[in-house]
Scaffold this active site. Structure first.
Site, PDB file in Angstrom:
ATOM      1  N   GLY A   1      50.734  31.978  31.168  1.00  0.00           N
ATOM      2  CA  GLY A   1      52.573  32.538  31.744  1.00  0.00           C
ATOM      3  C   GLY A   1      53.456  33.544  30.208  1.00  0.00           C
ATOM      4  O   GLY A   1      54.011  32.794  31.354  1.00  0.00           O
TER       5      GLY A   1
ATOM      6  N   TRP B   1      54.254  36.252  30.139  1.00  0.00           N
ATOM      7  CA  TRP B   1      54.948  37.727  30.378  1.00  0.00           C
ATOM      8  C   TRP B   1      55.078  36.965  31.997  1.00  0.00           C
ATOM      9  O   TRP B   1      57.212  37.258  32.135  1.00  0.00           O
ATOM     10  CB  TRP B   1      54.192  38.944  31.176  1.00  0.00           C
ATOM     11  CG  TRP B   1      52.838  39.377  30.360  1.00  0.00           C
ATOM     12  CD1 TRP B   1      53.532  39.189  29.173  1.00  0.00           C
ATOM     13  CD2 TRP B   1      52.513  39.952  30.852  1.00  0.00           C
ATOM     14  NE1 TRP B   1      52.770  39.568  28.252  1.00  0.00           N
ATOM     15  CE2 TRP B   1      52.308  41.616  29.021  1.00  0.00           C
ATOM     16  CE3 TRP B   1      52.427  41.476  31.270  1.00  0.00           C
ATOM     17  CZ2 TRP B   1      51.368  42.564  29.116  1.00  0.00           C
ATOM     18  CZ3 TRP B   1      51.725  42.874  31.549  1.00  0.00           C
ATOM     19  CH2 TRP B   1      51.911  43.213  30.060  1.00  0.00           C
TER      20      TRP B   1
ATOM     21  N   ASP C   1      44.703  35.027  37.622  1.00  0.00           N
ATOM     22  CA  ASP C   1      43.933  34.584  36.131  1.00  0.00           C
ATOM     23  C   ASP C   1      43.016  34.146  36.069  1.00  0.00           C
ATOM     24  O   ASP C   1      42.498  32.818  37.264  1.00  0.00           O
ATOM     25  CB  ASP C   1      44.851  34.102  34.800  1.00  0.00           C
ATOM     26  CG  ASP C   1      44.301  34.277  33.161  1.00  0.00           C
ATOM     27  OD1 ASP C   1      44.865  35.706  33.171  1.00  0.00           O
ATOM     28  OD2 ASP C   1      43.109  34.234  33.387  1.00  0.00           O
TER      29      ASP C   1
ATOM     30  N   ASP D   1      39.202  36.086  39.952  1.00  0.00           N
ATOM     31  CA  ASP D   1      38.690  37.058  38.815  1.00  0.00           C
ATOM     32  C   ASP D   1      38.935  38.252  39.665  1.00  0.00           C
ATOM     33  O   ASP D   1      38.240  38.184  40.589  1.00  0.00           O
ATOM     34  CB  ASP D   1      36.419  36.582  39.372  1.00  0.00           C
ATOM     35  CG  ASP D   1      36.431  37.742  38.302  1.00  0.00           C
ATOM     36  OD1 ASP D   1      36.807  38.950  37.866  1.00  0.00           O
ATOM     37  OD2 ASP D   1      35.451  36.980  37.891  1.00  0.00           O
TER      38      ASP D   1
ATOM     39  N   ASP E   1      47.352  42.717  31.780  1.00  0.00           N
ATOM     40  CA  ASP E   1      47.420  42.471  31.313  1.00  0.00           C
ATOM     41  C   ASP E   1      45.973  41.327  30.364  1.00  0.00           C
ATOM     42  O   ASP E   1      45.584  41.053  29.541  1.00  0.00           O
ATOM     43  CB  ASP E   1      48.362  41.326  29.911  1.00  0.00           C
ATOM     44  CG  ASP E   1      48.483  40.809  28.675  1.00  0.00           C
ATOM     45  OD1 ASP E   1      48.472  42.018  27.885  1.00  0.00           O
ATOM     46  OD2 ASP E   1      49.010  39.859  28.144  1.00  0.00           O
TER      47      ASP E   1
ATOM     48  N   LYS F   1      47.727  47.545  29.915  1.00  0.00           N
ATOM     49  CA  LYS F   1      47.207  46.843  28.097  1.00  0.00           C
ATOM     50  C   LYS F   1      46.214  47.864  28.413  1.00  0.00           C
ATOM     51  O   LYS F   1      45.290  47.520  29.266  1.00  0.00           O
ATOM     52  CB  LYS F   1      46.552  45.703  27.970  1.00  0.00           C
ATOM     53  CG  LYS F   1      46.637  45.500  26.617  1.00  0.00           C
ATOM     54  CD  LYS F   1      46.798  44.027  26.169  1.00  0.00           C
ATOM     55  CE  LYS F   1      45.611  43.402  26.764  1.00  0.00           C
ATOM     56  NZ  LYS F   1      45.724  42.225  26.264  1.00  0.00           N
TER      57      LYS F   1
HETATM   58  C1  LIG Z   1      45.683  38.571  26.975  1.00  0.00           C
HETATM   59  S1  LIG Z   1      45.740  37.156  28.101  1.00  0.00           S
HETATM   60  C2  LIG Z   1      47.389  37.948  29.022  1.00  0.00           C
HETATM   61  C3  LIG Z   1      47.987  37.030  28.375  1.00  0.00           C
HETATM   62  C4  LIG Z   1      49.272  37.113  29.150  1.00  0.00           C
HETATM   63  N1  LIG Z   1      50.180  37.886  30.051  1.00  0.00           N
HETATM   64  C5  LIG Z   1      50.611  36.037  29.018  1.00  0.00           C
HETATM   65  O1  LIG Z   1      51.555  36.269  28.231  1.00  0.00           O
HETATM   66  O2  LIG Z   1      50.398  34.876  28.661  1.00  0.00           O
HETATM   67  C6  LIG Z   1      43.732  37.744  29.386  1.00  0.00           C
HETATM   68  C7  LIG Z   1      44.081  37.704  30.333  1.00  0.00           C
HETATM   69  O3  LIG Z   1      43.462  38.423  30.719  1.00  0.00           O
HETATM   70  C8  LIG Z   1      42.353  37.440  31.824  1.00  0.00           C
HETATM   71  N2  LIG Z   1      41.146  37.754  32.648  1.00  0.00           N
HETATM   72  C9  LIG Z   1      40.588  38.634  32.059  1.00  0.00           C
HETATM   73  N3  LIG Z   1      39.157  39.477  33.028  1.00  0.00           N
HETATM   74  C10 LIG Z   1      40.273  38.959  34.191  1.00  0.00           C
HETATM   75  C11 LIG Z   1      40.256  39.164  34.944  1.00  0.00           C
HETATM   76  N4  LIG Z   1      38.653  39.541  35.594  1.00  0.00           N
HETATM   77  N5  LIG Z   1      40.430  38.399  36.267  1.00  0.00           N
HETATM   78  C12 LIG Z   1      41.638  37.963  36.291  1.00  0.00           C
HETATM   79  N6  LIG Z   1      42.102  37.777  34.935  1.00  0.00           N
HETATM   80  C13 LIG Z   1      42.065  38.184  34.013  1.00  0.00           C
HETATM   81  C14 LIG Z   1      41.991  36.234  30.862  1.00  0.00           C
HETATM   82  O4  LIG Z   1      42.116  35.160  31.439  1.00  0.00           O
HETATM   83  C15 LIG Z   1      42.919  36.385  30.123  1.00  0.00           C
HETATM   84  O5  LIG Z   1      43.615  35.132  30.163  1.00  0.00           O
END
Ligand SMILES: C[S@@+](CC[C@H](N)C(=O)[O-])C[C@H]1O[C@@H](n2cnc3c(N)ncnc32)[C@H](O)[C@@H]1O
EC number: 2.1.1.166
Length: 238
Positions: free
Chosen positions: A85, A87, A113, A129, A153, A193
């Site tokens: 969280g 962002w 997420d 997902d 992200d 990203k």
């Molecule tokens: C680097 S973290 C994001 C950090 C976030 N931007 C923050 O500031 O807190 C990447 C996130 O992408 C999520 N993620 C990866 N694949 C996903 C998907 N198919 N659907 C939803 N979320 C996904 C992961 O669970 C993870 O929490």
């Protein structure tokens, strides 16, 4: 005569390596000592702790927005891959800030997420997902209209294989981009990203057809040893 035990093991024999593997936010596996060292030396980790952000990722969106100004008062934002969280913590005050002309603007923030996210005032989080069949329609339903910003992200846990990770993240970005094409208001912004690795040219080509400007950015807070960068596409043509 038997020697007195000193409590020290200088022979090296019988010593066990007590380090364990730790997963980084990006899913990379580091030894616990290397991870701890990296955390302790990282100025953005220290800053995140001091300023109450949920992670150092907060600074990346802050730096991108300081440059491109898309988190404006009143903006409707969809954040894909929003956990934990960071962002959201940056975006919510900016989109609910005082507008230049209209006084206090009320923005909208929807975060998606795989993981559950600790609630944050002004943000709406959903556990989903995004790659599941019908997930995009579900988010459109929650949104109930258009968005001004779609940002992603999303990153899967690292497989340890650079090219596999690159292709996985590109597939997440492409899915996020097609979602953005469906929901963005004219003039809207898409931020995602990516990990460098060869296939990002295709995403650029796709985005250039739909946006006035497409930039590749490495914000100062993105680790220099990481292949991550951000694509910022502005001026959605509709
Ligand atoms: C680097 S973290 C994001 C950090 C976030 N931007 C923050 O500031 O807190 C990447 C996130 O992408 C999520 N993620 C990866 N694949 C996903 C998907 N198919 N659907 C939803 N979320 C996904 C992961 O669970 C993870 O929490």
């Amino acid at each position: 005569m038997a020697k007195k035990p000193t409590g020290k093991n200088t022979s090296g024999r019988g010593q066990r390596d007590l380090t364990v593997k730790v997963k980084t936010a990006r899913g990379r596996r580091l030894s616990s000592t290397r991870w701890l060292q990296r955390q302790l030396n990282d100025p953005y980790v220290k800053r995140a702790q001091a300023e109450g952000y949920r992670g150092r990722a907060a600074f990346k969106i802050m730096e991108l927005d300081d440059k491109y100004r898309f988190l404006v008062p009143g903006a409707r934002v969809v954040d894909l891959g929003c956990a934990p969280g960071g962002w959201a913590q940056v975006a919510v005050p900016r989109i609910n800030a005082l507008g230049e002309k209209s006084g206090k603007a009320i923005g909208r923030f929807i975060g998606i997420d795989l993981q559950e996210v600790e609630p944050l005032a002004g943000a709406e989080f959903h556990q989903l997902d995004f790659m599941d069949e019908g997930a995009d329609d579900q988010v459109k339903e929650w949104l109930g209209g258009q968005a001004d910003v779609v940002m992603s992200d999303m990153a899967a846990s690292s497989s340890g294989h650079k090219q596999t990770d690159h292709l996985r993240i590109m597939s997440l970005c492409e899915t996020a981009a097609y979602f953005a094409f469906d929901v963005l208001e004219e003039g809207g912004t898409f931020v995602a990203k990516v990990l460098a690795g060869g296939a990002e040219g295709e995403l650029q080509k796709l985005l250039k057809q739909k946006f006035k400007s497409v930039a590749n950015v490495k914000p100062p807070s993105s680790r220099a040893d990481s292949s991550e960068k951000f694509v910022v596409a502005t001026g959605f043509r509709g």
